[in-house]
Design an enzyme around this catalytic site. Sequence first.
Site, mmCIF file in Angstrom:
data_model
loop_
_atom_site.group_PDB
_atom_site.id
_atom_site.type_symbol
_atom_site.label_atom_id
_atom_site.label_comp_id
_atom_site.label_asym_id
_atom_site.label_seq_id
_atom_site.Cartn_x
_atom_site.Cartn_y
_atom_site.Cartn_z
ATOM 1 N N GLY A 217 -15.767 -5.670 5.253
ATOM 2 C CA GLY A 217 -16.771 -6.469 5.949
ATOM 3 C C GLY A 217 -16.878 -7.905 5.490
ATOM 4 N N LYS B 294 0.815 -1.206 0.000
ATOM 5 C CA LYS B 294 0.000 0.000 0.000
ATOM 6 C C LYS B 294 0.858 1.270 0.000
ATOM 7 C CE LYS B 294 -3.755 -2.215 2.594
ATOM 8 N NZ LYS B 294 -4.688 -2.297 1.474
ATOM 9 N N GLY C 289 -9.374 -8.516 5.071
ATOM 10 C CA GLY C 289 -8.588 -7.657 5.934
ATOM 11 C C GLY C 289 -7.730 -8.462 6.898
ATOM 12 N N GLY D 160 -13.122 -3.792 8.441
ATOM 13 C CA GLY D 160 -12.798 -4.386 9.727
ATOM 14 C C GLY D 160 -13.982 -4.581 10.650
#
Length: 262
Positions: free
Chosen positions: A183, A84, A204, A157
């Site tokens: 989610g 990222k 995640g 998250g």
Amino acid sequence: MADPNAVKLYNNAATNGANKRMAEILCGGVIVEVTTAKQAKTAELAGARCISVFDSPKLGISRMPDPFLVKEIMRAVKIPVMAKARVGHFVEAKILESTGVDFIDESEVLAIADEDHFINKHNFRLPFVCGCHELGEALRRVEEGAAMICIQGNMNGTGNIAETVCNTKEKGKLPVVHCAAGGISTPADAALMMQLGCDGVFLGAEVFNSSHPHRRVRAIVQAVQNYNDPRMLKKLSSELKNAMAETVGLDINEIRDDYFRA
């Protein structure tokens, strides 16, 4: 003598075509966000198609992951690795490109470096992944050179997939590979996004908070591969047992209420 502008356009077109083909190898797979080499290896053994390196501090500004961590994870796994960079931070992207990663995720999960402009991806040879919350935003990222779009809800998250579902329904099919994030925490969540037309899903790093992360990731990987098979999805959901009960479940409206009261 060739027109320099024409040569540049030709080179950009060739690079964009190669980047889109590179992104296509992630179709039908699960991309798992990790913060350590151990997590990356667990995700790979569970069948993840790609690793996304995330190294956010508990406090302060979240920036690109440490290049040392990126290299460590690249050595630990044989599958593609993305890392990222902050929105608009083309220097972070150049640093990550120099590490040899396979993809750069220009991520709004991190702090934003430029509030007005995203990175011009045409200046890079690596494929970029960009998040979006609406169709116009998605198409702007594609025009800038993004090879993959990550359709996402606002509440990553939480274990609540509602916003991701709404955003995916609105977008339909985009001209590049598009995955869903936000989610997704059960095999049923992953299968739902695939049935709505996504090419893959992001998981995640909170998946590693469960007592059986390998089992959890493996079940979601298999759900993506068998998203139209209710019997298989029932089996995968049943096999998670206690891991399903550990899934975080927060109501988005409650989160918003708490935010506006703060």
